[in-house]
Write a protein that holds these residues in place. Structure first.
Motif, PDB file in Angstrom:
ATOM      1  N   TYR A  98       0.762  -1.066   0.081  1.00 37.45           N
ATOM      2  CA  TYR A  98      -0.069   0.077   0.053  1.00 37.45           C
ATOM      3  C   TYR A  98       0.894   1.279  -0.046  1.00 37.45           C
ATOM      4  O   TYR A  98       0.463   2.303  -0.662  1.00 37.45           O
ATOM      5  CB  TYR A  98      -0.831   0.154   1.290  1.00 37.45           C
ATOM      6  CG  TYR A  98      -2.071  -0.915   0.982  1.00 37.45           C
ATOM      7  CD1 TYR A  98      -3.154  -0.240   0.386  1.00 37.45           C
ATOM      8  CD2 TYR A  98      -2.344  -2.043   1.649  1.00 37.45           C
ATOM      9  CE1 TYR A  98      -4.246  -1.221  -0.142  1.00 37.45           C
ATOM     10  CE2 TYR A  98      -3.365  -2.774   1.816  1.00 37.45           C
ATOM     11  CZ  TYR A  98      -4.283  -2.444   0.511  1.00 37.45           C
ATOM     12  OH  TYR A  98      -5.456  -3.156   0.477  1.00 37.45           O
ATOM     13  N   LEU A 116      -6.673   6.091   5.937  1.00 37.69           N
ATOM     14  CA  LEU A 116      -6.395   4.866   6.784  1.00 37.69           C
ATOM     15  C   LEU A 116      -7.838   4.956   7.735  1.00 37.69           C
ATOM     16  O   LEU A 116      -8.395   5.651   8.238  1.00 37.69           O
ATOM     17  CB  LEU A 116      -5.634   5.650   7.848  1.00 37.69           C
ATOM     18  CG  LEU A 116      -3.955   5.546   7.353  1.00 37.69           C
ATOM     19  CD1 LEU A 116      -3.626   6.681   6.617  1.00 37.69           C
ATOM     20  CD2 LEU A 116      -3.221   5.675   8.675  1.00 37.69           C
ATOM     21  N   LEU A 143      -6.710  -1.195  12.746  1.00 35.45           N
ATOM     22  CA  LEU A 143      -6.517  -0.650  11.127  1.00 35.45           C
ATOM     23  C   LEU A 143      -7.275  -1.538  10.456  1.00 35.45           C
ATOM     24  O   LEU A 143      -7.192  -2.820  10.001  1.00 35.45           O
ATOM     25  CB  LEU A 143      -5.082  -0.707  10.795  1.00 35.45           C
ATOM     26  CG  LEU A 143      -4.897  -0.179   9.518  1.00 35.45           C
ATOM     27  CD1 LEU A 143      -5.284   1.299   9.218  1.00 35.45           C
ATOM     28  CD2 LEU A 143      -3.359  -0.462   8.880  1.00 35.45           C
ATOM     29  N   LEU A 146      -6.671   0.080   4.117  1.00 37.23           N
ATOM     30  CA  LEU A 146      -5.938   1.389   3.539  1.00 37.23           C
ATOM     31  C   LEU A 146      -6.458   1.735   2.092  1.00 37.23           C
ATOM     32  O   LEU A 146      -6.782   0.779   1.517  1.00 37.23           O
ATOM     33  CB  LEU A 146      -4.351   1.039   3.532  1.00 37.23           C
ATOM     34  CG  LEU A 146      -3.793   0.702   5.056  1.00 37.23           C
ATOM     35  CD1 LEU A 146      -2.486   0.177   4.863  1.00 37.23           C
ATOM     36  CD2 LEU A 146      -3.631   2.081   5.877  1.00 37.23           C
ATOM     37  N   ARG A 195      -7.114  11.232   9.640  1.00 40.01           N
ATOM     38  CA  ARG A 195      -7.479   9.889   8.919  1.00 40.01           C
ATOM     39  C   ARG A 195      -6.681   9.687   7.687  1.00 40.01           C
ATOM     40  O   ARG A 195      -7.205   8.747   6.690  1.00 40.01           O
ATOM     41  CB  ARG A 195      -8.931   9.576   8.816  1.00 40.01           C
ATOM     42  CG  ARG A 195      -9.539   9.895  10.156  1.00 40.01           C
ATOM     43  CD  ARG A 195     -11.262   9.597  10.049  1.00 40.01           C
ATOM     44  NE  ARG A 195     -11.678   9.815  11.245  1.00 40.01           N
ATOM     45  CZ  ARG A 195     -11.856   9.068  12.218  1.00 40.01           C
ATOM     46  NH1 ARG A 195     -11.595   7.690  12.112  1.00 40.01           N
ATOM     47  NH2 ARG A 195     -12.551   9.478  13.336  1.00 40.01           N
ATOM     48  N   PHE A 353       3.591   7.371   9.117  1.00 38.83           N
ATOM     49  CA  PHE A 353       2.442   6.193   9.022  1.00 38.83           C
ATOM     50  C   PHE A 353       2.629   5.541  10.555  1.00 38.83           C
ATOM     51  O   PHE A 353       1.642   5.020  10.818  1.00 38.83           O
ATOM     52  CB  PHE A 353       2.909   5.374   7.827  1.00 38.83           C
ATOM     53  CG  PHE A 353       1.754   4.173   7.736  1.00 38.83           C
ATOM     54  CD1 PHE A 353       0.668   4.084   7.514  1.00 38.83           C
ATOM     55  CD2 PHE A 353       2.440   2.766   8.236  1.00 38.83           C
ATOM     56  CE1 PHE A 353      -0.240   3.074   7.577  1.00 38.83           C
ATOM     57  CE2 PHE A 353       1.597   1.707   8.225  1.00 38.83           C
ATOM     58  CZ  PHE A 353       0.479   1.781   7.610  1.00 38.83           C
ATOM     59  N   ARG A 356       1.329   7.408  13.131  1.00 38.54           N
ATOM     60  CA  ARG A 356      -0.369   7.763  13.143  1.00 38.54           C
ATOM     61  C   ARG A 356      -1.022   6.461  13.853  1.00 38.54           C
ATOM     62  O   ARG A 356      -1.893   6.506  14.488  1.00 38.54           O
ATOM     63  CB  ARG A 356      -0.668   7.995  11.935  1.00 38.54           C
ATOM     64  CG  ARG A 356      -2.361   8.222  11.613  1.00 38.54           C
ATOM     65  CD  ARG A 356      -2.501   9.633  12.333  1.00 38.54           C
ATOM     66  NE  ARG A 356      -1.711  10.603  11.583  1.00 38.54           N
ATOM     67  CZ  ARG A 356      -2.193  11.386  10.375  1.00 38.54           C
ATOM     68  NH1 ARG A 356      -3.246  10.944   9.909  1.00 38.54           N
ATOM     69  NH2 ARG A 356      -1.216  12.298   9.949  1.00 38.54           N
ATOM     70  N   LEU A 357      -0.292   5.373  13.405  1.00 36.83           N
ATOM     71  CA  LEU A 357      -0.761   3.918  13.912  1.00 36.83           C
ATOM     72  C   LEU A 357      -0.707   3.953  15.648  1.00 36.83           C
ATOM     73  O   LEU A 357      -1.449   3.324  16.296  1.00 36.83           O
ATOM     74  CB  LEU A 357      -0.025   2.836  13.265  1.00 36.83           C
ATOM     75  CG  LEU A 357      -0.254   2.775  11.788  1.00 36.83           C
ATOM     76  CD1 LEU A 357       0.245   1.316  11.418  1.00 36.83           C
ATOM     77  CD2 LEU A 357      -1.899   2.659  11.448  1.00 36.83           C
TER      78      LEU A 357
END
Length: 463
Positions: A98, A116, A143, A146, A195, A353, A356-357
């Motif tokens: 992704y 996301l 999650l 994507l 997001r 990334f 953010r997770l």
């Protein structure tokens, strides 16, 4: 002031002189059909329908992501909670696939993004409270999906205009268009920035907009399409010999010319299986075939594109030709890919990334942060290692058989010539000494074995 005015007058004079050298009656871009302004739809169409254009956009992402990085918290053998959660996420979601898709799509236009999807129970236009909360306070989340998006599917209706905010000038809201969500047509949804993962390659003055990867070479791509399309048309029209119909009347008598019947005869000959032409009062002569080889022109355009992109030409045209590239070109290209990983992908794609997770609670907060390590592009492959081992073995055999150990001791030969470390050299010499001791041990009948690899002077490796 006088110096400034003098410099300004010199610059104006030089500009006027250069202007006189250019013919104002000739516009090269207009004559060549090069557009002055390029819309995002033009870039998208060129990427979708253009062969070389797709290579221009996808080359750097393909080379960057061809080896997956290693994301870890510590170098200890014991796996931490963060490392365990990251590996489980990798098994459930093809993260790097992704990310590469998003990296590729963002290079079509000035920016791109990746949606996301989290299971926080909120709408896409609502902010995630956990993103702006204190680290480690986010509730566990998951999650869900994507979704990479290019610029044609994105709008930025609202920016952060607070100069005291760390996100000053960044998007607050995205307007996303989904083309495959409904059967009746497009669907547009507003999505909050928490997001979305924003991607913009080749940035200059702006932090949210970059330069499209095709921008510098767009004219060359158009010229290449002309050459490729023109070569096919040239072969179609010029490869088949034309026919000239000439009147055989040498006097003053006028000959009636039946155009429709003659046209029917020519079409039957050109498009059908009829191999003859029936004419009255005329002779049919075959015109010479005129077909030129477009390869030099195609190669020129490809080389200009490769130069503008800073890519070795053999690397640009494909892997088979890249194998013939010199070691210097390969190392220079690997250095540029490594620099892109460290200066763009890590700080602007991969780490945002992961952060953010972590903020969303998908990954636990690492106690001492985390590291991102990419494989060394210059590391030798299995074939390279086999070739090196063969050359070193041959050199070592000649060293032993030639009695060079009298001039250069084995330790110095292994370290200075073969480039081994001190530990490796000591280990090899020690193993050779043990082998010699076993070979030289007297047999039960009193005979002493002779080492076959020794030289005629009695010198032995490690002895």
């Amino acid at each position: 002031m006088k110096v400034a005015n003098l410099i300004r007058n010199v610059l104006l004079s030089r500009t006027a002189w250069l202007t006189k050298l250019m013919d104002p009656r000739r516009d090269i871009d207009a004559e060549c059909g090069h557009p002055e302004e390029i819309a995002i739809e033009d870039y998208k169409k060129m990427f979708t329908r253009g062969d070389v254009a797709a290579r221009v956009v996808s080359l750097f992402p393909e080379e960057t992501w061809k080896n997956n990085p290693d994301v870890y918290e510590t170098e200890d053998e014991k796996e931490t909670e963060f490392e365990k959660a990251w590996k489980e996420l990798e098994q459930r979601v093809p993260i790097y696939t992704y990310l590469q898709r998003a990296d590729t799509l963002s290079g079509i236009g000035t920016f791109g993004a990746m949606l996301l999807g989290f299971d926080d129970g909120l709408q896409l236009n609502e902010p995630m409270a956990s993103v702006e909360s204190a680290p480690g306070t986010a509730s566990p989340s998951q999650l869900l999906y994507l979704r990479p998006l290019d610029e044609t599917l994105l709008e930025i209706p609202e920016l952060n205009v607070d100069p005291t905010s760390p996100r000053y000038g960044q998007p607050n809201l995205y307007r996303v268009t989904f083309e495959d969500m409904t059967t009746s047509g497009r669907q547009t949804i507003d999505v909050h920035w928490t997001r979305m993962l924003h991607l913009a390659d080749n940035r200059s003055n702006s932090e949210i907009y970059g330069h499209p990867r095709m921008e510098k070479v767009f004219n060359r791509l158009l010229d290449l399409r002309k050459i490729a399309g023109g070569s096919g048309e040239m072969f179609w029209k010029g490869g088949f010999p034309g026919i000239s119909l000439e009147s055989q009347n040498m006097g003053e008598e006028e000959i009636e010319f039946d155009k429709e019947a003659t046209k029917e005869q020519i079409e039957s000959y050109m498009n059908g299986l009829q191999r003859y032409i029936a004419t009255i009062g005329m002779s049919a002569k075959s015109l010479s075939v005129q077909v030129a080889d477009p390869s030099p022109h195609v190669d020129l355009q490809l080389k200009l594109i490769a130069v503008a992109m800073g890519v070795p030409w053999r690397v640009f045209v494909g892997s088979e030709a890249a194998q013939l590239a010199s070691e210097q070109d390969t190392r220079a290209w690997n250095a540029r890919v490594t620099r892109r990983r460290n200066e763009y992908v890590n700080p602007f794609i991969l780490r945002p990334f992961c952060d953010r997770l972590i903020a969303a609670g998908v990954l636990p907060e690492p106690a001492d942060g985390y590291e991102v390590d990419w494989p060394d592009l210059n590391a030798p492959s299995d074939l390279d290692r086999a070739s090196i081992a063969e050359r070193q073995s041959n050199a070592l055999a000649k060293y032993v058989q030639g009695g060079v150990d009298v001039l250069m001791p084995p330790f110095h030969y292994l370290t200075l010539v073969l480039g081994m470390s001190d530990e490796e050299a000591d280990s090899i010499i020690e193993a050779a000494g043990e082998e010699l001791m076993q070979v030289d041990t007297p047999s039960p009948d009193g005979d002493v074995a002779v080492r076959a690899s020794g030289n005629g002077n009695g010198n032995r490796f490690g002895g």
